[in-house]
Design an enzyme around this catalytic site. Structure first.
Site, PDB file in Angstrom:
ATOM      1  CG  ASP A 261      -8.140  -3.540  -3.239  1.00 16.51           C
ATOM      2  OD1 ASP A 261      -9.352  -3.267  -3.207  1.00 16.51           O
ATOM      3  OD2 ASP A 261      -7.251  -2.694  -3.419  1.00 16.51           O
TER       4      ASP A 261
ATOM      5  CG  HIS B  74      -1.984   1.020   1.190  1.00 12.67           C
ATOM      6  ND1 HIS B  74      -1.826   2.297   1.709  1.00 12.67           N
ATOM      7  CD2 HIS B  74      -3.238   0.983   0.667  1.00 12.67           C
ATOM      8  CE1 HIS B  74      -2.940   2.987   1.509  1.00 12.67           C
ATOM      9  NE2 HIS B  74      -3.814   2.220   0.894  1.00 12.67           N
TER      10      HIS B  74
END
Length: 459
Positions: A391, A332
């Site tokens: 996700d 991320h």
């Protein structure tokens, strides 16, 4: 009239695309030379400060003497730890999305009475204008629900008696209306897609009163309107963790940028949806789902760690899946050691997978998370192992809930409109247009009359 063949059009476009690439490509090296922050990111991976917000805060690292120090991730909604919010409403046996919406919009946690009043307000707004379903949604269906969501929200401008009023009261009213109506629009757009493109029966349910957003979504998208309490709780959690993610994410930043120009709420939300649609942002959950399909096809024994590790290594080496060298769902831009959204979803996903007999699928995802974390760290020589992002598990949760992939990213948008609305209200109160600067690399040159122009050699 001469009609050119498709081959001529394609050939000419190939030539023109080369010209664009030649004259428009900016080498990444030039960003370093001119000290320009590419992607608004500093060289150490931290974000460039471009604004001030009270809405959401994403904590993924500390900084000491300019160095980025990995830490466990935290996400705060209006200063309140999102994990504590989830623990609070789940321990009470309540749904939490509407409570989060209230907190994001007004900056305060609601009392029971305030929350009940707000839920009644959302119920009152869960109605589309007369003939809107028929004229706007059904007559012009789309194969892509995000595209349809964007166009349909823009159309609401024409049904608003005062669409360009940017006073706080009017923008708040528009925001609440969109938060209430967007689930209906997404669900009806999906049903239209099923009917006109997939040759399925057209089923349009009327929204229920007094049940909240998550339950209404399951009610509206399922033809039989059947669902369990556990499924509602899972979708509610999914919407809570997607409701806000600070002002720096691409879609929220886009909301700030366009809102700073003084544009209307519908244009601002359509812009945010356009940003979220991209595979590098909200569409990433679809890439994760596609990646796992490829893993299942190419790894005969999921439980064999050596085989799974070999295939993941091929993905990183650009020899498998889409050839981009990315294990989607890992890493991320802000979080380092952990993504708090993933921590919550992973726990709930494990519970739901047991009840649905999908332990094997859950274990595959957990194994991919564990193995790829080590592989990426070895390949990048980072001093910490990257963690899974939201996700990695959100697509699996959607699949377990029987939610079609057409709706993965639209439900993300339905959730995030709460955060976008809070950021828009903050921006219009700031009342300052965003106007950054760019380094221009074009050399000054004289205008050349058309008859004196020549095609550069080699073209």
């Amino acid at each position: 009239m001469v009609i050119r063949s498709n081959s001529i059009i394609e050939e000419r476009l190939d030539e023109l695309a080369k010209v664009v690439q030649s004259n428009s490509y900016i080498s990444p090296e030039l960003y370093n030379r001119y000290n320009v922050k590419r992607g608004l990111r500093n060289q150490n991976g931290t974000g460039v400060l471009v604004g001030i917000t009270r809405v959401g805060s994403v904590i993924g690292y500390d900084q000491t003497d300019g160095a980025k120090i990995p830490v466990e991730g935290n996400l705060y909604y209006r200063g309140v730890d999102m994990s504590d919010i989830v623990s609070g409403f789940q321990s009470d046996g309540r749904m939490g999305f509407e409570e989060v919406v209230y907190l994001l919009l007004f900056g305060e946690l609601p009392t029971r009475e305030q929350l009940a009043d707000f839920n009644e307000l959302l119920d009152a707004c869960r109605e589309l204008p007369h003939s809107y379903k028929e004229d706007v949604i059904l007559k012009i269906p789309s194969q892509n629900i995000m595209n349809k969501l964007q166009r349909t929200i823009l159309t609401l401008y024409s049904y608003d008696e005062n669409p360009d009023d940017t006073s706080v009261r009017n923008v708040l009213a528009q925001s609440i209306n969109l938060i209430a109506k967007t689930p209906l629009i997404a669900a009806y757009a999906y049903q239209a897609k099923r009917h006109y493109f997939d040759n399925q029966s057209l089923v349009l349910h009327t929204p229920k009163v007094g049940v909240g957003t998550a339950e209404n979504m399951l009610h509206l998208i399922r033809t039989d309107s059947n669902y369990t309490r556990e499924e509602v709780e899972m979708l509610d959690l999914l919407m809570v963790v997607h409701a806000e993610h600070g002002g720096g994410n691409n879609s929220s930043f886009a909301t700030h940028v366009v809102s700073s120009s003084g544009t209307d709420t519908y244009s601002a939300m359509a812009t945010a949806i356009g940003a979220l649609k991209g595979p590098k942002h909200g569409g990433a959950n679809l890439m994760v789902a596609s990646m796992f399909e490829e893993i299942k096809k190419n790894v005969s024994n999921w439980e064999n760690e050596a085989d799974l590790s070999d295939y993941l290594a091929k993905i990183l080496d650009k020899k498998a899946f889409d050839g981009k060298g990315l294990i989607y769902g890992m890493g991320h831009a802000v979080y380092t050691l952990s993504d708090p959204r993933t921590v919550l979803l992973k726990k709930k996903a494990q519970e739901l997978s047991r009840h649905k007999g999908l332990d094997r699928e859950y274990n595959l995802i957990a194994d991919v998370e564990r193995i790829s974390s080590k592989l990426i760290q070895e390949k990048t020589n980072k001093d910490y192992a990257p963690s899974a992002n939201v996700d990695m598990y959100s697509g699996f949760v959607f699949d377990m809930l029987g939610i079609p992939r057409d709706l993965f990213t639209p439900i993300f948008a339905v959730s995030r409109i709460a955060g976008w609305s809070a950021h828009r209200l903050e921006q219009i109160l700031d009342d300052k247009i965003m106007r950054p600067a760019y380094v221009n690399l074009s050399e000054l040159r004289p205008y050349t009359p058309i008859d004196e122009r020549v095609i550069p050699s080699g073209e």
